[in-house]
Design a protein around this motif. Structure first.
Motif, short mmCIF file in Angstrom:
data_model
loop_
_atom_site.label_atom_id
_atom_site.label_comp_id
_atom_site.label_asym_id
_atom_site.label_seq_id
_atom_site.Cartn_x
_atom_site.Cartn_y
_atom_site.Cartn_z
N MET A 52 -9.86 4.02 -7.43
CA MET A 52 -11.48 3.86 -7.92
C MET A 52 -11.74 5.37 -8.40
SD MET A 52 -11.73 0.73 -7.86
CE MET A 52 -13.82 1.27 -8.91
N SER A 53 -11.77 5.99 -8.05
CA SER A 53 -11.85 7.51 -7.69
C SER A 53 -11.19 8.50 -9.50
CB SER A 53 -11.03 8.67 -6.39
OG SER A 53 -10.04 8.36 -6.65
N ASN A 54 -10.37 7.04 -9.18
CA ASN A 54 -9.45 8.60 -10.98
C ASN A 54 -9.33 7.29 -11.64
OD1 ASN A 54 -7.15 7.69 -9.37
ND2 ASN A 54 -6.00 9.20 -9.01
N GLU A 55 -9.13 6.20 -11.55
CA GLU A 55 -8.75 4.83 -12.19
C GLU A 55 -7.55 4.90 -12.36
OE1 GLU A 55 -11.60 3.06 -13.29
OE2 GLU A 55 -12.81 4.20 -12.34
N GLU A 56 -6.68 5.13 -11.32
CA GLU A 56 -5.32 4.93 -11.78
C GLU A 56 -4.98 3.42 -11.42
OE1 GLU A 56 -0.59 7.08 -10.98
OE2 GLU A 56 -2.66 8.11 -11.09
N VAL A 57 -3.47 2.47 -11.38
CA VAL A 57 -3.42 1.60 -11.50
C VAL A 57 -1.97 1.52 -10.71
CG1 VAL A 57 -3.31 -1.08 -11.68
CG2 VAL A 57 -5.06 0.79 -12.50
N PHE A 58 -1.73 1.16 -9.69
CA PHE A 58 -0.34 0.69 -9.32
C PHE A 58 -0.23 -0.70 -8.81
CE2 PHE A 58 -2.21 4.75 -7.08
CZ PHE A 58 -1.21 5.40 -7.22
N ILE A 59 1.18 -1.56 -9.14
CA ILE A 59 1.73 -2.31 -9.42
C ILE A 59 2.67 -2.68 -8.59
CG2 ILE A 59 1.97 -4.76 -10.44
CD1 ILE A 59 1.17 -4.17 -12.66
N THR A 60 2.34 -3.57 -7.00
CA THR A 60 3.36 -3.51 -6.04
C THR A 60 2.97 -5.04 -5.55
OG1 THR A 60 4.01 -2.27 -4.30
CG2 THR A 60 1.88 -2.30 -4.44
N LYS A 61 3.98 -5.12 -5.00
CA LYS A 61 4.50 -6.42 -4.01
C LYS A 61 3.32 -6.48 -2.88
CE LYS A 61 7.80 -9.15 -5.40
NZ LYS A 61 9.11 -9.85 -4.64
N SER A 62 2.54 -7.53 -2.54
CA SER A 62 1.43 -7.81 -1.59
C SER A 62 1.04 -8.80 -1.33
CB SER A 62 0.00 -6.97 -1.90
OG SER A 62 -1.09 -6.41 -0.52
N CYS A 63 0.78 -9.31 -0.11
CA CYS A 63 -0.24 -10.77 0.11
C CYS A 63 -1.53 -10.50 0.59
CB CYS A 63 0.64 -11.25 1.69
SG CYS A 63 0.30 -10.26 2.97
N ALA A 64 -2.48 -9.36 0.63
CA ALA A 64 -4.03 -9.36 0.61
C ALA A 64 -4.85 -9.79 0.10
CB ALA A 64 -4.23 -7.69 0.58
N ASP A 65 -5.40 -10.39 0.68
CA ASP A 65 -6.43 -11.65 -0.79
C ASP A 65 -7.74 -10.62 -1.30
OD1 ASP A 65 -5.08 -13.87 0.56
OD2 ASP A 65 -5.87 -13.57 2.61
N THR A 66 -7.37 -11.29 -2.57
CA THR A 66 -9.28 -10.57 -3.09
C THR A 66 -9.27 -11.77 -4.11
OG1 THR A 66 -9.40 -8.83 -5.09
CG2 THR A 66 -6.95 -9.53 -4.57
N LYS A 67 -10.43 -11.43 -4.83
CA LYS A 67 -11.31 -12.32 -5.63
C LYS A 67 -11.37 -12.07 -7.35
CE LYS A 67 -14.11 -14.38 -2.31
NZ LYS A 67 -15.80 -14.92 -1.42
N ASP A 68 -11.18 -10.38 -6.82
CA ASP A 68 -10.88 -10.19 -8.11
C ASP A 68 -9.54 -9.90 -9.13
OD1 ASP A 68 -13.42 -9.04 -7.57
OD2 ASP A 68 -13.07 -7.49 -6.84
N ASN A 69 -9.74 -9.95 -10.68
CA ASN A 69 -8.41 -9.78 -10.99
C ASN A 69 -8.65 -9.15 -12.41
OD1 ASN A 69 -6.87 -12.06 -10.13
ND2 ASN A 69 -8.39 -13.31 -11.10
#
Length: 83
Positions: free
Chosen positions: A18-35
């Protein structure tokens, strides 16, 4: 190793710094409601405050904090109570 203690729901997840708006895509099992949609594909989104792309240790850059101003403000605020 013990059986059935590791999660089995690994999927591709987008982590957004959120500090520099960079996005990484990786595998995870963490739960989230945002897409988030990236290149026409929708991923679950996990928001981070800091990552390797913004941490001073990895970037070599530090944010300058006005500590002198903070100290002076503190001293002037509490000078009346010290007397």
């Amino acid at each position: 190793m013990k059986k059935d203690i590791h999660p089995t729901n690994y999927r591709l997840v987008a982590f957004k710094d959120m500090s520099n708006e960079e996005v990484f895509i990786t595998k995870s099992c963490a739960d989230t409601k945002d897409n988030i949609e990236i290149d026409g594909v929708e991923y679950p989104l996990i928001k981070m405050e800091i990552s390797s792309s913004s941490h001073p240790f990895y970037t070599g850059k530090q944010k300058l904090i006005d500590t002198a101003g903070r100290i002076d403000k503190f001293k002037s605020k509490y000078a009346k109570r010290a007397n």
